[in-house]
Design a protein around this motif. Structure first.
Motif, PDB file in Angstrom:
ATOM      1  N   GLY A  77       0.819  -1.207   0.000  1.00 43.50           N
ATOM      2  CA  GLY A  77       0.000   0.000   0.000  1.00 43.50           C
ATOM      3  C   GLY A  77       0.852   1.256   0.000  1.00 43.50           C
ATOM      4  O   GLY A  77       0.571   2.217  -0.726  1.00 43.50           O
ATOM      5  N   TYR A 105       2.517   1.614  -3.380  1.00 46.01           N
ATOM      6  CA  TYR A 105       1.544   2.080  -4.367  1.00 46.01           C
ATOM      7  C   TYR A 105       1.270   3.571  -4.178  1.00 46.01           C
ATOM      8  O   TYR A 105       1.177   4.334  -5.146  1.00 46.01           O
ATOM      9  CB  TYR A 105       0.238   1.302  -4.257  1.00 46.01           C
ATOM     10  N   TYR A 106       1.191   3.992  -2.899  1.00 44.67           N
ATOM     11  CA  TYR A 106       0.927   5.404  -2.607  1.00 44.67           C
ATOM     12  C   TYR A 106       2.063   6.277  -3.134  1.00 44.67           C
ATOM     13  O   TYR A 106       1.827   7.300  -3.791  1.00 44.67           O
ATOM     14  CB  TYR A 106       0.767   5.591  -1.102  1.00 44.67           C
ATOM     15  N   SER A 161       2.215   6.115  -7.038  1.00 47.17           N
ATOM     16  CA  SER A 161       1.138   6.865  -7.680  1.00 47.17           C
ATOM     17  C   SER A 161       1.353   8.370  -7.582  1.00 47.17           C
ATOM     18  O   SER A 161       0.955   9.127  -8.474  1.00 47.17           O
ATOM     19  CB  SER A 161      -0.223   6.489  -7.068  1.00 47.17           C
ATOM     20  N   ASN A 162       2.019   8.807  -6.492  1.00 47.16           N
ATOM     21  CA  ASN A 162       2.261  10.234  -6.321  1.00 47.16           C
ATOM     22  C   ASN A 162       3.506  10.723  -7.056  1.00 47.16           C
ATOM     23  O   ASN A 162       3.752  11.928  -7.132  1.00 47.16           O
ATOM     24  CB  ASN A 162       2.365  10.595  -4.843  1.00 47.16           C
ATOM     25  N   ASN A 206       2.525  15.466  -5.687  1.00 47.93           N
ATOM     26  CA  ASN A 206       2.671  15.590  -4.239  1.00 47.93           C
ATOM     27  C   ASN A 206       4.033  16.196  -3.909  1.00 47.93           C
ATOM     28  O   ASN A 206       5.077  15.581  -4.145  1.00 47.93           O
ATOM     29  CB  ASN A 206       2.520  14.209  -3.581  1.00 47.93           C
TER      30      ASN A 206
END
Length: 379
Positions: free
Chosen positions: A50, A53-54, A57-58, A93
């Motif tokens: 997780g 992936y976070y 993705s950012n 981000n």
């Protein structure tokens, strides 16, 4: 008999109870431990996945969009750059990008300026552009200051071209001002005799500057160019000035006299030698160009009355050099003033044959003869 049967029945019930307990007993503890470890690993793997992936993705490029002008301010930290990029939609981000920069050891080389960046750019492309300083080329103005121009002429020219307000320019050039980024200007002595304080210190050159540059910025740039040009002189120029017994301000003054008196480069060191020789004699310089500078408006031909005007710049009436330069000297004139020719000449007169050269003399009688030769050449 009956009692015995009861005993047997009780024993059988206890035996059945033990069997049931045995059947209900779970797996061994070591099996349970394995189950727990596996479960924890699965949870950790899911958690790490997780997080991965976070982060992933950012760090993906944003959706493509139109190019934007993004300003990176001077002294901005890498995290500040990241925040600015996020605010403009160039990255997803800012915090994640900031950590990414630290991991990649990037950010310290980012250069300030205005950049054209586009949403959807790869991170590597953004980083490379900021490191290379590929800023948007600002709209610029170009102007040329001819050699031998006075500050007043410079102000008139720049004003006519729409680059400065003449009064503001002259006020800055005339008054006291701290030109912190310029070195040579510090050699100007304190004096109330200056007609224009910065006369001779605004280097004649072709300049390119940003549209909207202020009068102060233009003057500062021209003063810095004087520093730059002096540093390009032959090695030992500072020692030569010291050996002459003259200050840098006096040398620039002599260079300005040479500039206004000479057209042919080969004669600049010779005319400089005449000036030094007359100063050493001592004799008044009697240079027409200084009188022209003292006048409110230059004249095509000076009259005797002009030579009698009361001015510290009138070298027909004052001893030694004028208070300061009378124009912006070229590098050739500056070099001639630092490295004058070794002559005994005290006089020179312009040849009237169109060559714009001079006849030089060691004595006044020779000078009178040269004047006659010059006049004959004009007929």
């Amino acid at each position: 008999m009956e009692h015995t049967e009861q005993m047997d029945e009780q024993k059988e019930r206890q035996s059945n109870k033990k069997k049931r307990k045995k059947r209900r007993k779970g797996p061994p503890s070591w099996v349970i431990s394995i189950y727990v470890v596996i479960s924890l690993l699965l949870i950790m793997a899911l958690g790490a996945g997780g997080v991965y992936y976070y982060v992933w993705s950012n760090l993906k490029p944003t959706h493509a969009g139109e190019a934007l002008k993004v300003t990176i301010s001077k002294g901005m930290s890498a995290s500040g750059v990241a925040e600015t990029l996020e605010e403009n939609g160039i990255i997803r981000n800012g915090k994640i990008f900031g950590y990414y920069l630290k991991l990649k050891n990037e950010g310290s080389g980012f250069q300030a300026g205005d950049y054209e960046l586009q949403p959807g750019m790869e991170l590597s492309a953004i980083i490379n552009k900021l490191n290379a300083g590929e800023t948007i080329k600002a709209e610029t103005i170009h102007f040329t200051i001819p050699e031998g121009y006075t500050v007043q002429q410079i102000a008139d020219k720049l004003s006519s071209e729409g680059f400065v307000d003449k009064d503001t320019f002259m006020s800055l050039a005339t008054g006291e001002h701290d030109w912190a980024d310029a070195e040579t200007v510090r050699s100007i002595p304190e004096s109330d005799a200056f007609k224009v304080r910065l006369e001779g210190y605004l280097f004649p050159e072709t300049y390119e500057m940003k549209v909207g540059s202020t009068e102060e910025e233009i003057i500062a740039r021209m003063l810095q160019e004087t520093d730059h040009k002096l540093n390009s002189l032959p090695e030992g120029w500072q020692d030569a000035i010291d050996a002459s017994g003259r200050s840098l301000h006096e040398v620039l003054t002599i260079a300005s006299l040479v500039e206004r008196e000479v057209v042919v480069d080969e004669e600049r060191p010779i005319v400089a030698s005449v000036i030094y020789n007359r100063l050493a004699y001592p004799m008044r310089l009697q240079i027409d160009a200084t009188v022209q500078y003292a006048l409110d408006e230059p004249k095509e031909r000076l009259l005797q009355a002009d030579l009698d005007i009361d001015s510290p710049y009138n070298t027909y009436k004052v001893d030694g050099l004028p208070p300061g330069p009378i124009a912006s000297p070229s590098l050739a004139s500056i070099e001639a003033a630092i490295f004058p020719a070794d002559t005994k000449y005290l006089f020179y007169v312009t040849k009237k044959d169109g060559s714009q050269t001079h006849l030089f003399a060691k004595t006044y009688n020779e000078h009178l003869k040269n004047i006659q030769l010059s006049n004959k050449a004009s007929k």
